[in-house]
Design an enzyme around this catalytic site. Structure first.
Site, short mmCIF file in Angstrom:
data_model
loop_
_atom_site.label_atom_id
_atom_site.label_comp_id
_atom_site.label_asym_id
_atom_site.label_seq_id
_atom_site.Cartn_x
_atom_site.Cartn_y
_atom_site.Cartn_z
N CYS A 56 0.82 -1.21 0.00
CA CYS A 56 0.00 0.00 0.00
C CYS A 56 0.86 1.26 0.00
CB CYS A 56 -0.97 0.01 1.18
SG CYS A 56 -0.20 -0.18 2.80
N HIS A 162 -2.42 1.15 7.13
CA HIS A 162 -2.64 1.30 5.70
C HIS A 162 -2.18 2.68 5.24
CE1 HIS A 162 -4.33 0.17 1.88
NE2 HIS A 162 -5.17 1.19 1.85
N ASP A 180 -8.37 4.81 -1.88
CA ASP A 180 -7.81 3.59 -1.31
C ASP A 180 -7.13 2.76 -2.40
OD1 ASP A 180 -7.31 1.18 0.05
OD2 ASP A 180 -9.11 1.42 1.28
#
Length: 504
Positions: A56, A162, A180
């Protein structure tokens, strides 16, 4: 029939609002009307899904770097230069990131290595109002993007830590749009600023520090053209500490009278593998069918690198480093790793393997690479000046790939090259060049502890950046910023290392 695996997750709403929902579209329309989506269109043009569950941080950074149109300076696939997750490996091996993920400090390090300007804040060094102001600043601009590091649990989502970029801000509801990068899991969604701040204000168990956010933008200064600091080796932190913290103390403790004594003192106390801390950048390309042609762009980049190399060798300091390296106190006696890596075929063999991994988008895990048959040739590329092309063959899994390494050279007489190539007039970057630029990059205050005033004046003249040619000055100042930054960007260091305004 049983199906293995998971196909997405249902976005917990509230607290989040799906970007594609009616409410999400209404929020975006109102944010667009108020002007708080300036950075959205650049980001959405390069929006990508992370290619690994732990990537991520890499995906967020690659997306932002491409949105900022920062040139990686090396090819991705075919002839194209482009940021991909597989290219963000200068701080940690990709295999380690795949297994463990990335920390806040590592993403900062990666952004710096990629040539971006970074302002980073843990929640302990900021406030929610500061964060909101930074969100507004970046969502109103195409030249700045904000990446957040947060814990999903606060949003009732599965998972833990994240990273993702912020795409827009809705002032009326005080909500931000999270793009995201785990798009296989959750879609882009709106969340309240207060809740995102709460999600950032959590402890990362891997480091013991709070999460936060970072502002990524294009630097005003040119990135490194030829030289760079290497933070992939295990000892980079101790080496950075030596040059920034330990050298000033050494100079205070000794009664030094001459420049060679200063150099000798510095080199005698070098940490192990310090020679790997600074490197010169070699460009790798696939072998063209005609075997030799260089594009106008490649010729131009090589010409600039050769100009930097020549300017290094015209400094007073380079002459002293060269003379000292041939003296009885040569660093090669005590630190062979610093001085025994100037053979061009050996350099090329190492670069080939790195280049093969990058060109094929591999992380090097469980891959056997073997370099064979290097050859060196000189090409006439610009204004009748020779340019060096090292060709070789990389063998992997029975397949052969022909690669070229484009090597900058400078015309030097045999008495000053300092490379061991006494009869050569075309010299590629060597250890003496690396040591020279590294010493030039040391902070000004490094030398202030020298007791002898005449020696201090001479040292300050030798190490001054003010009188350097513009292009070399930019190179040295970039290395200095890297050095200061690397000293502070380790997650285990004190929290105040993230006061980065003075480093960028």
């Amino acid at each position: 029939m049983a199906l293995a695996g998971l196909y997405r997750r249902t976005l917990p709403s509230p607290p989040a609002i799906d970007f594609a929902s009616l409410d999400g579209k209404q929020l975006f329309a109102e944010a667009l009307q108020s002007g708080n989506v300036g950075g959205f269109f650049k980001l959405i043009s390069y929006f990508q899904t992370q290619s690994e569950p732990a990537y991520c941080g890499l995906a967020s950074l690659a997306m932002v770097l491409n949105a900022l149109a920062i040139d990686p300076g090396r090819k991705w696939k075919g002839p194209w230069r482009w940021f991909d997750e597989s290219m963000l490996d200068c701080c940690e091996p990709l295999e380690k990131i795949k297994a463990e993920g990335t920390t806040f400090g590592q993403v900062i390090c990666l952004a710096q290595c990629a040539g971006a300007k970074v302002e980073a804040f843990r929640t302990a060094q900021s406030t929610i109002n500061d964060f909101r102001n930074h969100v507004i600043k970046c969502t109103n601009s195409e030249d700045c993007h904000l990446i957040t590091s947060y814990h999903r649990k606060i949003f009732k989502q599965t998972g833990s830590g994240h990273f993702s970029p912020i795409g827009a801000y809705h002032a009326g509801s005080d909500m931000v749009l999270i793009l995201d990068v785990a798009r296989f899991k959750y879609p882009p969604h709106w969340v309240p600023v207060s809740l995102l701040w709460q999600a950032m204000d959590t402890i990362d168990a891997a480091t013991g520090y709070r999460r936060g956010y970072m502002l990524i933008s294009r630097p005003q200064e040119a990135p490194s053209l030829l030289y760079t600091l290497n933070c992939r080796q295990e000892s980079w932190l101790s080496t950075a500490k030596y040059f920034v913290d330990d050298v000033p103390l050494l100079l205070q403790s000794e009664d030094l009278k001459t420049v060679p004594q200063v150099l000798s003192l510095l080199f005698q106390h070098l940490p192990a593998n310090a020679g790997d801390f600074v490197a010169w950048i070699a460009e790798v390309r696939r072998r063209e069918e005609d075997g030799s042609s260089l594009s106008v762009e490649e010729k131009g980049r090589l010409a600039i690198k050769e100009r930097v190399l020549q300017e290094v060798r015209e400094t007073k300091l380079f002459k002293f480093v060269t003379e000292w390296s041939f003296s009885g106190g040569s660093c090669c006696r005590n630190e062979p790793s610093v001085c025994d890596k100037d053979s061009l075929p050996e350099i090329a063999a190492s670069v080939y393997c790195q280049g093969a991994e990058l060109l094929n988008s591999r992380d090097g895990a469980n891959q056997e690479l073997c370099c064979r048959g290097t050859s060196i040739e000189s090409l006439r590329a610009k204004e009748d000046l020779p340019m060096t092309l090292v060709s070789g063959k990389v063998v992997s899994g029975g397949r052969e790939q022909l690669l070229d390494v484009l090597v900058p050279i400078s015309l030097a007489n045999s008495s000053s090259s300092g490379s061991g190539l006494h009869n050569s007039t075309e010299i590629h970057p060597t250890t003496n060049d690396l040591l020279t630029v590294l010493l030039l990059a040391l902070p000004y205050h490094t030398w202030l502890g020298i007791k002898d005033e005449r020696l201090l004046a001479k040292i300050q003249d030798f190490f001054s950046t003010e009188n350097l040619p513009d292009i070399l000055q930019e190179e040295v100042l970039h290395l200095r910023r890297q050095l200061q930054f690397l000293r502070r960007c380790k997650d285990k260091e004190a929290d105040d290392y993230l006061v980065l305004a003075s480093l960028t």
